[in-house]
Design a protein around this motif. Sequence first.
Motif, PDB file in Angstrom:
ATOM      1  N   ASN A  57       5.459  -5.135   8.619  1.00 58.54           N
ATOM      2  CA  ASN A  57       5.005  -4.849  10.125  1.00 58.54           C
ATOM      3  C   ASN A  57       6.295  -6.007  10.825  1.00 58.54           C
ATOM      4  O   ASN A  57       6.426  -7.200  10.213  1.00 58.54           O
ATOM      5  CB  ASN A  57       4.233  -5.657  10.408  1.00 58.54           C
ATOM      6  N   TYR A  93      -7.541   4.239   1.640  1.00 54.87           N
ATOM      7  CA  TYR A  93      -8.028   4.466   0.850  1.00 54.87           C
ATOM      8  C   TYR A  93      -8.513   4.932  -0.225  1.00 54.87           C
ATOM      9  O   TYR A  93      -8.000   5.340  -1.493  1.00 54.87           O
ATOM     10  CB  TYR A  93      -8.828   3.325   0.868  1.00 54.87           C
ATOM     11  N   GLU A 141       4.280   0.142   2.144  1.00 58.00           N
ATOM     12  CA  GLU A 141       3.975  -0.875   3.324  1.00 58.00           C
ATOM     13  C   GLU A 141       3.609  -1.949   3.233  1.00 58.00           C
ATOM     14  O   GLU A 141       2.755  -2.420   1.807  1.00 58.00           O
ATOM     15  CB  GLU A 141       2.643  -0.741   4.200  1.00 58.00           C
ATOM     16  N   ASP A 188       3.594   1.730  15.334  1.00 62.79           N
ATOM     17  CA  ASP A 188       2.730   1.468  14.418  1.00 62.79           C
ATOM     18  C   ASP A 188       1.033   1.884  14.686  1.00 62.79           C
ATOM     19  O   ASP A 188       1.097   1.745  15.836  1.00 62.79           O
ATOM     20  CB  ASP A 188       2.362   0.026  13.309  1.00 62.79           C
ATOM     21  N   ASP A 189       0.819   2.322  14.221  1.00 63.58           N
ATOM     22  CA  ASP A 189      -0.548   2.467  15.523  1.00 63.58           C
ATOM     23  C   ASP A 189      -1.053   3.274  16.446  1.00 63.58           C
ATOM     24  O   ASP A 189      -1.374   3.028  17.775  1.00 63.58           O
ATOM     25  CB  ASP A 189      -1.163   1.101  15.853  1.00 63.58           C
ATOM     26  N   GLU A 233      -9.523   8.405   3.900  1.00 62.99           N
ATOM     27  CA  GLU A 233     -10.503   8.053   3.502  1.00 62.99           C
ATOM     28  C   GLU A 233     -11.227   8.835   2.766  1.00 62.99           C
ATOM     29  O   GLU A 233     -11.732   8.451   1.307  1.00 62.99           O
ATOM     30  CB  GLU A 233     -11.419   7.367   3.759  1.00 62.99           C
ATOM     31  N   ARG A 248      -1.587 -10.533   2.652  1.00 63.77           N
ATOM     32  CA  ARG A 248      -2.679 -11.581   2.156  1.00 63.77           C
ATOM     33  C   ARG A 248      -2.691 -13.225   1.955  1.00 63.77           C
ATOM     34  O   ARG A 248      -1.747 -13.729   1.836  1.00 63.77           O
ATOM     35  CB  ARG A 248      -3.070 -10.729   1.004  1.00 63.77           C
ATOM     36  N   GLN A 257       1.268  -0.950   0.512  1.00 60.65           N
ATOM     37  CA  GLN A 257      -0.260  -0.002   0.289  1.00 60.65           C
ATOM     38  C   GLN A 257       0.788   1.048  -0.166  1.00 60.65           C
ATOM     39  O   GLN A 257       1.793   1.323   1.315  1.00 60.65           O
ATOM     40  CB  GLN A 257      -1.058  -0.219   0.872  1.00 60.65           C
TER      41      GLN A 257
END
Length: 517
Positions: free
Chosen positions: A353, A496, A295, A417-418, A477, A299, A281
């Motif tokens: 990550n 997104y 990043e 992160d986060d 977004e 998947r 992404q």
Amino acid sequence: MFKSINSMMSSKKRCFFYYGFISLFLSLFVFMLGLYAYQLKNLEERSESAKNALTHRMNGIFLELKHIVDSSKLSCEKEDIDILRRTTFYSPIFKEIGLFNDDFRVYCTTYGPRDIAIFSSIVDRIKDSSERKTVSLVRSHSIGESTFFAFYQGAHGLGINGLAPPQALAVDVDYLLSPDLPYELTIGKQTVVSSEYSHKSLVLAKRVESLDDWAISLVVFSPFSLYWSHLVSLLPFIFIFCVLFCLIFYAAHGGILYYRHSLPLSIKRAIKDNAIDVHFQPIVSLKAGELHEMEALIRWHSPHHGQISPLVIVETAERLGLIDDLTWMVVRKVGDFYREYPTQLKEINISVNVDRYSLLKESFAPNLEGIITEYPELKGRLGLEVTETSALTDIELPLMVSRFEHIKTLGIRLSVDDFGTGYAGLDFLRRFPYDTLKLDKVFIDSLKDDQFTRQILISITKLAKELNMALVAEGVEREDQLEAVRALGVDRVQGYYFCRPLPKEQVIAWVEENSTK
Ligand SMILES: Nc1nc2c(ncn2[C@@H]2O[C@@H]3COP(=O)(O)O[C@H]4[C@@H](O)[C@H](n5cnc6c(=O)[nH]c(N)nc65)O[C@@H]4COP(=O)(O)O[C@H]3[C@H]2O)c(=O)[nH]1
């Protein structure tokens, strides 16, 4: 044969066919073996009973003879003959009785006075016998070609012999063994009684019982025909067992399949087989002229469970102790990505990550160094994103600092992160030399309407700038969110709004399209 069966059937039917075949084979094997063991046991038990009955009969015979000889005289008057006749009449076995003197000459029988010499071979046997008794199978006038003789000599030299048809000896034996177990009763080498059965018929087993005192032996046979008829009578049970085995096999097969298709095992296999995909992404820079970042996000589409959330994969990998394998797999795939698109990715950094606990391990930095040696293209371009999901203990804190320093010497960038959802607070940021701070999506969602969030983000942004850290806003977004983070002074945006995580070919197309703008 099996090849042609294979081509004719579907795999499910084939499975049933093989399990049916194995079950039938197994049921037959179990029953045949069990029946064989049973036949042997039956042969042993009944042969022993027959031997005991025979011993008992022989003892009875000699007891009867002893009783007569003890009360007999060396004369053959009418009175003596009458006694012999009466005894014969009541005897269950003897048809004739004779008395012999110490010269081994029969002087008196049921039929009157006689003078018959006993065969010397029999005389020798009587003399050799400790209890002075023996048996024989010889011809007689009264009974015929094959007559059973029992001889006994009393202590005072007077002896007695009893004559009987050979079948009389085997009455009990016959009762115990016939009709299913044929037998042969022999005295010495001569056959006394032999069951009517074909000697040519197959014999499953035989047993020899010997009565050594009288050289009598009893051979008992277990014929194959008996075994076969029993097996045929057991066919309904064999069928039931076959069905049961088949069901057990099928259930076990189902269980194994279920286990093999279970999610943790499927994830484990996917990690081991390098089958987990990595999507990328873009992280878009809001400063004009600056290049983008990316990043790497895992998947995986399981053939049995469909699309699996990266969080589930990570959580399972942690549980199975495979989290490091997963990290190295992703890092190598990033290395491959750089190799495959060297021009397009020339100036683009990619972050991966990592689990905080992986980072604490002593082996982490050396392993990472090894991969960077393997993939020199990662040098200076790889970043690690760490989520602070739990507070560091007093032991972990200095350890983490030293691990961070080691990783930084490898030219690796580090991001929190986060930020805002975990344990990483403002104080935490001061202690650790992170390069980038990623603001979690929850802040971005409420940034526009929530004054409190806005104030917090202003403080965080101020501190990040003071500490020389870059700021990334995650989960943008919409346009209004973009404008809000821009106003806050955030450097880069991931969301997104710009691009979703994409497979490598598509993200390269995105890069090519957007770097020309
Ligand atoms: N709703 C929304 N979502 C957005 C937007 N922009 C990005 N995202 C999602 O936000 C997540 C960002 O990754 P993360 O915070 O590191 O969170 C990641 C990360 O913690 C973990 N993860 C993913 N790949 C790996 C990996 O290779 N190793 C480890 N240890 N964890 C991984 O799984 C988490 C979830 O990954 P994803 O499902 O790919 O979810 C990604 C991404 O698809 C947006 O505008 N709206």
